[in-house]
Scaffold this active site. Structure first.
Site, mmCIF file in Angstrom:
data_model
loop_
_atom_site.group_PDB
_atom_site.id
_atom_site.type_symbol
_atom_site.label_atom_id
_atom_site.label_comp_id
_atom_site.label_asym_id
_atom_site.label_seq_id
_atom_site.Cartn_x
_atom_site.Cartn_y
_atom_site.Cartn_z
ATOM 1 N N THR A 1 0.809 -1.215 0.000
ATOM 2 C CA THR A 1 0.000 0.000 0.000
ATOM 3 C C THR A 1 0.839 1.261 0.000
ATOM 4 O O THR A 1 0.500 2.252 -0.644
ATOM 5 C CB THR A 1 -0.938 0.003 1.230
ATOM 6 O OG1 THR A 1 -1.785 -1.138 1.174
ATOM 7 C CG2 THR A 1 -1.803 1.254 1.256
ATOM 8 N N ASP B 1 2.187 -7.577 -4.450
ATOM 9 C CA ASP B 1 1.206 -7.493 -3.375
ATOM 10 C C ASP B 1 1.668 -8.446 -2.284
ATOM 11 O O ASP B 1 2.044 -9.583 -2.567
ATOM 12 C CB ASP B 1 -0.177 -7.903 -3.887
ATOM 13 C CG ASP B 1 -1.265 -7.725 -2.840
ATOM 14 O OD1 ASP B 1 -1.193 -8.410 -1.798
ATOM 15 O OD2 ASP B 1 -2.185 -6.930 -3.068
ATOM 16 N N SER C 1 0.270 -10.258 -0.269
ATOM 17 C CA SER C 1 -0.421 -11.548 -0.206
ATOM 18 C C SER C 1 0.222 -12.580 -1.130
ATOM 19 O O SER C 1 0.029 -13.787 -0.957
ATOM 20 C CB SER C 1 -1.899 -11.377 -0.571
ATOM 21 O OG SER C 1 -2.558 -10.542 0.360
ATOM 22 N N THR D 1 1.561 -4.849 4.354
ATOM 23 C CA THR D 1 1.435 -5.197 5.769
ATOM 24 C C THR D 1 0.992 -6.637 6.015
ATOM 25 O O THR D 1 1.295 -7.207 7.064
ATOM 26 C CB THR D 1 0.438 -4.257 6.467
ATOM 27 O OG1 THR D 1 -0.845 -4.358 5.832
ATOM 28 C CG2 THR D 1 0.918 -2.813 6.401
ATOM 29 N N THR E 1 0.964 -21.599 20.845
ATOM 30 C CA THR E 1 -0.363 -21.219 21.301
ATOM 31 C C THR E 1 -1.110 -20.377 20.267
ATOM 32 O O THR E 1 -0.504 -19.597 19.519
ATOM 33 C CB THR E 1 -0.302 -20.437 22.628
ATOM 34 O OG1 THR E 1 -1.625 -20.048 23.008
ATOM 35 C CG2 THR E 1 0.554 -19.190 22.509
#
Length: 347
Positions: free
Chosen positions: A18, A62, A64, A94, A281
Site C-alpha cells: 500500500t 502485493d 499476499s 502489511t 499457542t
C-alpha cells in the site's frame, strides 16, 4: 538520537504494498509508485541530508503474493549492497510483513546493520497517509548510531507508527489502525514520539562477523490450527499431507489439546514418521507451557517440540529455514528448541 558524522548511506528496497501506491490523476485508480522519483514525491526526505538509493521489485508484489523466492531476492539485495550502505529500509505490504521480517532474521546470519521494514495503511499519495511518516522515521532509524558510532539497530525490525519492534517478534494486529503491529512477548525496540527513544536494554548486539546469507527455504511446512469438534479423520488427513516435513500446531491456551486417545495417537504416528511438530499457542500473548497441564505434557511425551513464546510467523519461517539447510529432523528439533536470533525466550 545520534547519527554518524559522515552522510548516512541508506538503500531503500521497494517490494510493493500500500505504501507504494499513488492515485493516477487521469484514471483516479491506484497504481505502483515509481520510487526513482522519491525526492519529488516525498520532499521532506531531502531534509534528512542522507545519501539514498533505491531498488524496486518489477513488478511490485502485493504482500499476499509474497513467498520465499521474494525473501531470497530481498536477502540477496542486502548481501550485494551490504558493504556500501549503513542501513536498509524495506518497503512492504502489511499482510505478510511479519512473515518476511521473521524469515529475513534467519536468512541474514551475523547481521550487524539495520534492516528496517515498514509500510502503511494508506497509500503515500493520500492526504492523511501514514506512509510518509513511516518512511521518514524508518530512514532515521536506519541511520542512527550510538555514542561509539555503531548502528543503534543491528537486526531486522518492523517500524510502524509509534513503535519499532523486533521483526521476528511482531504480529499484525489490526487491518485498519495506523499502529497495526504489536509484539506481546518482547518489548518495543524504540518508542516514536517527539523523539525516538531507544530501549537499549533490549536491542540486539552482534559481534563483528562477516554477513552470511542463507537463502534456501523449504516450503514443505504448514500450520495446523485446532478447533473444537475436529475429527480423527480430519486430523489424520492433515497430518498425512504429502511431503510435509514440519507442522506448527496451533493449540489452545498454554499448549493444550483434546485428551482423546485418538488425538495423541495421530500426533505420535506423525512424529514417528519424522514430521517435526512444534506446539505454539493460538493466543497472541503468552506462550506454551507444556508442563502446566496434562494435555501439554502428553504432547511432549510423544516428541512434540515446545514453541515457548514464539510467534506463529517466526515458527513457520524458522521451520522453512532449518529444513532449507538440509538438516535432519533431529537437528531441526534441536534448533527449534533454541534461540537463534532473538525469536524466542527459552526458560
Amino acid at each position: 538520537m545520534k547519527t554518524s558524522n559522515h552522510q548516512p548511506k541508506i538503500l531503500i528496497i521497494y517490494t510493493g504494498g500500500t505504501i507504494g501506491m499513488i492515485e493516477n490523476p487521469e484514471t483516479l485508480a491506484l497504481q505502483p509508485f515509481d520510487f526513482s522519483h522519491l525526492m519529488d514525491n516525498v520532499p521532506k526526505v531531502k531534509k534528512l541530508h542522507y545519501d539514498i538509493d533505491n531498488i524496486q521489485f518489477n513488478p511490485p508484489i502485493d504482500s499476499s503474493n509474497m513467498d520465499p523466492s521474494h525473501w531470497r531476492d530481498i536477502a540477496l539485495a542486502i548481501e550485494e549492497n551490504y558493504d556500501r550502505y549503513d542501513g536498509f529500509v524495506v518497503l512492504h505490504g502489511t499482510d505478510t510483513m511479519a512473515f518476511t521480517a521473521s524469515a529475513l532474521s534467519f536468512m541474514l546470519e551475523n547481521l550487524s546493520k539495520p534492516v528496517i521494514i515498514t509500510g502503511s495503511q494508506l497509500p503515500i499519495g493520500e492526504v492523511r497517509t501514514d506512509g510518509e511518516e513511516n518512511l521518514i522515521t524508518a530512514l532515521q532509524v536506519a541511520a542512527a548510531v550510538d555514542e561509539r558510532g555503531r548502528p543503534r539497530i543491528q537486526e531486522v525490525a518492523i517500524l510502524f507508527e509509534n513503535y519499532l519492534w523486533r521483526g521476528n517478534r511482531a504480529t499484525k494486529m489490526s487491518a485498519d489502525n495506523f499502529n497495526a503491529f504489536k509484539s506481546f512477548n518482547y518489548p518495543e525496540l524504540a518508542e516514536i514520539g517527539l523523539d525516538i527513544e531507544y530501549n537499549t536494554l533490549y536491542l540486539r548486539q552482534v559481534p563483528p562477523r562477516p554477513l552470511k546469507v542463507c537463502t534456501d527455504m523449504d516450503c514443505n511446512v504448514m500450520f495446523l490450527e485446532l478447533n473444537p469438534g475436529m475429527t480423527e479423520q480430519t486430523l489424520d488427513y492433515l497430518l498425512h499431507t504429502p511431503n510435509i516435513k514440519g507442522i506448527v500446531l496451533k493449540t489452545y491456551g498454554a499448549g493444550n489439546t483434546p485428551t482423546h486417545p485418538w488425538f495423541i495417537k495421530c500426533i505420535k504416528e506423525a512424529v514417528d514418521r519424522g514430521v517435526v511438530i512444534v506446539n505454539v499457542t493460538q493466543c497472541v500473548n503468552g506462550g506454551v507451557n507444556c508442563s502446566l497441564y496434562e494435555t501439554g505434557k502428553a504432547l511432549l511425551d510423544v516428541g512434540v517440540i515446545s514453541g515457548y513464546d514464539i510467534t506463529s510467523e517466526a515458527a513457520v519461517t524458522k521451520l522453512m529455514f532449518l529444513f532449507g539447510q538440509r538438516y535432519t529432523a533431529g537437528m531441526v528439533k534441536k534448533y527449534m528448541a533454541s534461540d537463534l536470533c532473538g525469536e524466542v525466550t527459552i526458560p
